[in-house]
Design a protein around this motif. Structure first.
Motif, PDB file in Angstrom:
ATOM      1  N   MET A  77    -102.328 -24.921  10.983  1.00 24.91           N
ATOM      2  CA  MET A  77    -102.176 -25.682   9.739  1.00 24.91           C
ATOM      3  C   MET A  77    -100.960 -26.602   9.802  1.00 24.91           C
ATOM      4  O   MET A  77    -101.013 -27.749   9.332  1.00 24.91           O
ATOM      5  CB  MET A  77    -102.074 -24.727   8.551  1.00 24.91           C
ATOM      6  CG  MET A  77    -103.389 -24.054   8.240  1.00 24.91           C
ATOM      7  SD  MET A  77    -103.419 -22.700   7.049  1.00 24.91           S
ATOM      8  CE  MET A  77    -102.125 -22.999   5.938  1.00 24.91           C
ATOM      9  N   LEU A  78     -99.863 -26.125  10.381  1.00 19.64           N
ATOM     10  CA  LEU A  78     -98.680 -26.979  10.538  1.00 19.64           C
ATOM     11  C   LEU A  78     -98.967 -28.148  11.468  1.00 19.64           C
ATOM     12  O   LEU A  78     -98.496 -29.273  11.253  1.00 19.64           O
ATOM     13  CB  LEU A  78     -97.502 -26.165  11.072  1.00 19.64           C
ATOM     14  CG  LEU A  78     -96.859 -25.148  10.146  1.00 19.64           C
ATOM     15  CD1 LEU A  78     -95.837 -24.322  10.904  1.00 19.64           C
ATOM     16  CD2 LEU A  78     -96.215 -25.845   8.966  1.00 19.64           C
ATOM     17  N   TRP A  79     -99.720 -27.873  12.502  1.00 19.41           N
ATOM     18  CA  TRP A  79    -100.026 -28.882  13.506  1.00 19.41           C
ATOM     19  C   TRP A  79    -100.925 -29.973  12.933  1.00 19.41           C
ATOM     20  O   TRP A  79    -100.683 -31.166  13.127  1.00 19.41           O
ATOM     21  CB  TRP A  79    -100.663 -28.198  14.702  1.00 19.41           C
ATOM     22  CG  TRP A  79    -100.970 -29.066  15.862  1.00 19.41           C
ATOM     23  CD1 TRP A  79    -100.360 -30.238  16.212  1.00 19.41           C
ATOM     24  CD2 TRP A  79    -101.951 -28.832  16.854  1.00 19.41           C
ATOM     25  NE1 TRP A  79    -100.900 -30.739  17.348  1.00 19.41           N
ATOM     26  CE2 TRP A  79    -101.890 -29.890  17.779  1.00 19.41           C
ATOM     27  CE3 TRP A  79    -102.874 -27.823  17.065  1.00 19.41           C
ATOM     28  CZ2 TRP A  79    -102.718 -29.959  18.883  1.00 19.41           C
ATOM     29  CZ3 TRP A  79    -103.686 -27.895  18.178  1.00 19.41           C
ATOM     30  CH2 TRP A  79    -103.613 -28.956  19.072  1.00 19.41           C
ATOM     31  N   LYS A  80    -101.969 -29.556  12.200  1.00 21.90           N
ATOM     32  CA  LYS A  80    -102.941 -30.528  11.699  1.00 21.90           C
ATOM     33  C   LYS A  80    -102.468 -31.218  10.422  1.00 21.90           C
ATOM     34  O   LYS A  80    -102.590 -32.429  10.290  1.00 21.90           O
ATOM     35  CB  LYS A  80    -104.282 -29.840  11.425  1.00 21.90           C
ATOM     36  CG  LYS A  80    -104.976 -29.342  12.663  1.00 21.90           C
ATOM     37  CD  LYS A  80    -105.447 -30.480  13.516  1.00 21.90           C
ATOM     38  CE  LYS A  80    -106.222 -29.939  14.693  1.00 21.90           C
ATOM     39  NZ  LYS A  80    -106.632 -30.994  15.603  1.00 21.90           N
ATOM     40  N   SER A  81    -101.941 -30.465   9.460  1.00 24.05           N
ATOM     41  CA  SER A  81    -101.640 -31.078   8.167  1.00 24.05           C
ATOM     42  C   SER A  81    -100.277 -31.767   8.138  1.00 24.05           C
ATOM     43  O   SER A  81    -100.131 -32.830   7.542  1.00 24.05           O
ATOM     44  CB  SER A  81    -101.729 -30.042   7.054  1.00 24.05           C
ATOM     45  OG  SER A  81    -100.779 -29.032   7.260  1.00 24.05           O
ATOM     46  N   LEU A  82     -99.278 -31.161   8.757  1.00 25.56           N
ATOM     47  CA  LEU A  82     -97.943 -31.760   8.745  1.00 25.56           C
ATOM     48  C   LEU A  82     -97.657 -32.597   9.979  1.00 25.56           C
ATOM     49  O   LEU A  82     -96.564 -33.147  10.108  1.00 25.56           O
ATOM     50  CB  LEU A  82     -96.872 -30.671   8.598  1.00 25.56           C
ATOM     51  CG  LEU A  82     -96.891 -29.876   7.284  1.00 25.56           C
ATOM     52  CD1 LEU A  82     -95.808 -28.825   7.293  1.00 25.56           C
ATOM     53  CD2 LEU A  82     -96.723 -30.803   6.103  1.00 25.56           C
ATOM     54  N   HIS A  83     -98.614 -32.660  10.897  1.00 29.49           N
ATOM     55  CA  HIS A  83     -98.517 -33.463  12.125  1.00 29.49           C
ATOM     56  C   HIS A  83     -97.289 -33.095  12.959  1.00 29.49           C
ATOM     57  O   HIS A  83     -96.635 -33.958  13.530  1.00 29.49           O
ATOM     58  CB  HIS A  83     -98.528 -34.954  11.807  1.00 29.49           C
ATOM     59  CG  HIS A  83     -99.734 -35.368  11.017  1.00 29.49           C
ATOM     60  ND1 HIS A  83    -101.001 -35.347  11.544  1.00 29.49           N
ATOM     61  CD2 HIS A  83     -99.861 -35.779   9.731  1.00 29.49           C
ATOM     62  CE1 HIS A  83    -101.870 -35.746  10.624  1.00 29.49           C
ATOM     63  NE2 HIS A  83    -101.200 -36.006   9.506  1.00 29.49           N
TER      64      HIS A  83
END
Length: 117
Positions: A77-83
């Motif tokens: 989720m950190l990788w995809k949403s917060l880039h």
């Protein structure tokens, strides 16, 4: 190329040396206590566990695996949403939540011991 062949025996030798020192020192301490006339019940103190060890192992293993799974989900989720960079987000969140799971397991185990006494 030859360093791989040397490292493995060094690791096994270190493990053997630590085990040998542990058991030989323990044996010498026990012999010295027996010579002084100490009661032999001190050698088996703590062996009668209140909570079975298999319950503690399963509890800690379950919490560790749950922490790793939650770390993977939160890292994604950190990788995809917060880039965030995936090389940082995934291992960081996995280790953080796996450690949190083990810490929770420690406190639950401590609480189990306190309730049994």
């Amino acid at each position: 190329m030859g360093s791989e062949v040397i490292i493995l025996p060094i690791i096994f030798g270190a493990v053997f040396a630590i085990a040998y020192l542990h058991y030989s020192t323990r044996n010498k301490e026990r012999l010295a206590l027996i010579e002084k006339g100490a009661d032999s019940s001190i050698f088996v103190k703590g062996r009668d566990r209140i909570v079975p060890i298999w319950k503690i192992i399963i509890l800690n293993l379950a919490l560790l695996l749950m922490g790793i799974g939650a770390g993977i989900v939160i890292g994604g989720m950190l990788w995809k949403s917060l880039h965030l960079d995936g090389d940082i987000a995934m291992p960081g969140s996995i280790f953080l939540l796996a450690g949190t799971g083990l810490l929770i397991g420690f406190f639950i185990t401590k609480k189990m011991y306190d309730e049994e006494r």
